[in-house]
Write an enzyme that holds these catalytic residues in place. Structure first.
Site, mmCIF file in Angstrom:
data_model
loop_
_atom_site.group_PDB
_atom_site.id
_atom_site.type_symbol
_atom_site.label_atom_id
_atom_site.label_comp_id
_atom_site.label_asym_id
_atom_site.label_seq_id
_atom_site.Cartn_x
_atom_site.Cartn_y
_atom_site.Cartn_z
ATOM 1 N N CYS A 54 5.076 114.349 158.894
ATOM 2 C CA CYS A 54 5.122 113.043 158.240
ATOM 3 C C CYS A 54 6.557 112.576 158.006
ATOM 4 O O CYS A 54 6.809 111.376 157.876
ATOM 5 C CB CYS A 54 4.360 113.070 156.922
ATOM 6 S SG CYS A 54 4.941 114.310 155.745
ATOM 7 N N ARG A 56 9.358 113.749 160.022
ATOM 8 C CA ARG A 56 10.289 113.932 161.129
ATOM 9 C C ARG A 56 9.560 114.081 162.465
ATOM 10 O O ARG A 56 8.397 114.483 162.518
ATOM 11 C CB ARG A 56 11.156 115.158 160.889
ATOM 12 C CG ARG A 56 10.449 116.480 161.039
ATOM 13 C CD ARG A 56 11.329 117.652 160.628
ATOM 14 N NE ARG A 56 11.561 117.668 159.193
ATOM 15 C CZ ARG A 56 12.742 117.413 158.630
ATOM 16 N NH1 ARG A 56 13.796 117.145 159.358
ATOM 17 N NH2 ARG A 56 12.861 117.457 157.314
ATOM 18 N N GLY A 193 -7.817 117.490 157.068
ATOM 19 C CA GLY A 193 -6.838 118.389 157.679
ATOM 20 C C GLY A 193 -5.996 119.043 156.599
ATOM 21 O O GLY A 193 -6.358 119.040 155.413
#
Length: 410
Positions: A54, A56, A193
């Site tokens: 989220c 990089r 997830g």
């Protein structure tokens, strides 16, 4: 080829670019596989690993020969992503600078949430994916394994992060600092997830009544905290009607909540939190009356305590040692065949000195003799190789080369 020419990486992260730009370069699993497949078809590359989180996107590669084109231009060409006008958002590293950066990254020292554990899992997953796609090579394999080993050592021996330092937990902490309360409130988490599970657990720990969406087509075990209720993903809008907080944290490139579909189901006072990159929730939802929308960049970078600063210094000491160990090993890679030959010769010499006595004392037939000979030579090679590699870890490269030259002459 020296390490400066051999190994390169390019990346974009939260320190260089806001979420509006980062989400343009975020990659799903399928997109990573497609990129790795294209890289494999290029003769210039020996190996590649892609890390997408989220905060990089990073591409690590090893080259077969020195290159005259930048990796950034190669990435633009192979990924189909437009970089023009965004060059300043990217960083590129090579050689020892790359090695040290990866060690610090894997240990959580380059994370928005310093010392967080999730990045270690993500880097391990990136290595596994590259292996599965047959895209990694020995250079990258060894580097990533050493970085992961060092990070685990730091996690075990040094305290840097606060307890429960996931992005979801930090988001809840920031919201609580803003005055929001979760005890007794109803919360919907879209996505089951890793990030969805962390968000659900953080909300449960804060006292919320949590419901998690589950896609019906998924097979196997769905990883949802046992205290959370489950609903089908298709029923998410109906569930929003009765929720105080709505968190979305999927790895999908598609929107999970759209303004047009939401308007008939939302109510004033609801808080929407988007933890995904690219973002899950249509940004126009934040313009609805009485609705507040936050994304992952709204929660800032935490201020380091003196205890955390001390932990970082201690971690950097271990990282420096790990980097030096890797650099020494890389500089002596060409000596591995020499070590193997010395070990083989030593094992053969040992067998030559002992096999006559073994034959005389044990009265072996030819088959038995062959089995014992093979076992003895293999064991001898392993013992000598282990001793030599142990010496390599203790000696500088030049001294180790001299040692092998002396042994090779005997």
């Amino acid at each position: 080829m020296n390490l400066e020419e051999k190994m390169h990486m390019i990346g974009i992260d939260h320190t260089r670019a806001g979420i509006e730009i980062r989400e343009q370069f975020a990659m799903t699993g399928n997109q990573i596989s497609e990129l790795l497949e294209k890289i494999k078809s290029e003769k210039a590359f020996s190996g590649a690993i892609v890390l997408s989180t989220c905060n990089r996107l990073e591409l690590y590669v090893s080259f077969r020969t020195p290159q005259d084109r930048s990796l950034l231009s190669r990435f633009e060409e192979l990924s189909g992503r437009t970089i023009a006008g965004k060059e300043s958002c990217f960083y590129e590293k090579s050689g020892q600078e790359l090695v040290r950066y990866l060690f610090r990254l894997t240990s959580g020292l380059e994370s928005k949430i310093v010392g967080e554990d999730q990045i270690l899992t993500q880097i391990g997953d990136a290595l596994t994916r590259s292996r599965t796609e047959f895209a990694s090579d020995r250079t990258l394999e060894v580097l990533f394994r050493e970085a992961i080993t060092c990070a685990k050592q730091i996690k075990t021996n040094i305290r840097i992060a606060k307890n429960n330092s996931s992005a979801a937990a930090v988001a809840l902490l920031r919201l609580q600092e803003m005055g929001y309360r979760f005890d007794g409130k109803k919360a919907l988490v879209i996505g089951n997830g890793m990030m969805g599970k962390l968000a659900a657990q953080a909300l449960i720990d804060a006292g919320a009544d949590v419901t998690v969406t589950v896609r019906q087509y998924r097979s196997g075990v769905v990883d949802v905290p046992p205290q959370a209720r489950r609903i089908g993903y298709k029923d998410r809008y109906e569930e929003i009607e009765d929720s105080d907080y709505i968190f979305s944290a999927t790895a999908s490139p598609n929107l999970t909540i759209r303004k047009e579909s939401l308007q008939a189901h939302c109510k004033s006072g609801q808080i929407f939190v988007d933890l995904a990159v690219p973002r899950d929730i249509e940004t126009e939802i934040g313009t609805l009356d009485g609705i507040r929308l936050y994304d992952i960049d709204d929660f800032g970078i935490e201020e380091l305590s003196e205890e955390m600063k001390l932990g970082i210094r201690q971690a950097d000491t271990l990282i420096d040692a790990g980097v030096q160990k890797y650099m020494d090993a890389y500089e002596s890679l060409d000596l591995i065949p020499v070590v193997q030959q010395v070990a083989k010769d030593a094992a053969a010499d040992l067998w030559g000195r002992t096999n006559y006595r073994i034959r005389q004392k044990l009265k072996l037939d030819e088959r038995q003799q062959a089995v014992i000979e093979q076992s003895a030579k293999e064991s001898g090679e392993k013992v000598v190789s282990h001793l030599l590699f142990s010496l390599r870890d203790e000696l500088d490269t030049d001294t180790f080369r001299q040692l092998l030259e002396i042994l090779g002459r005997r």
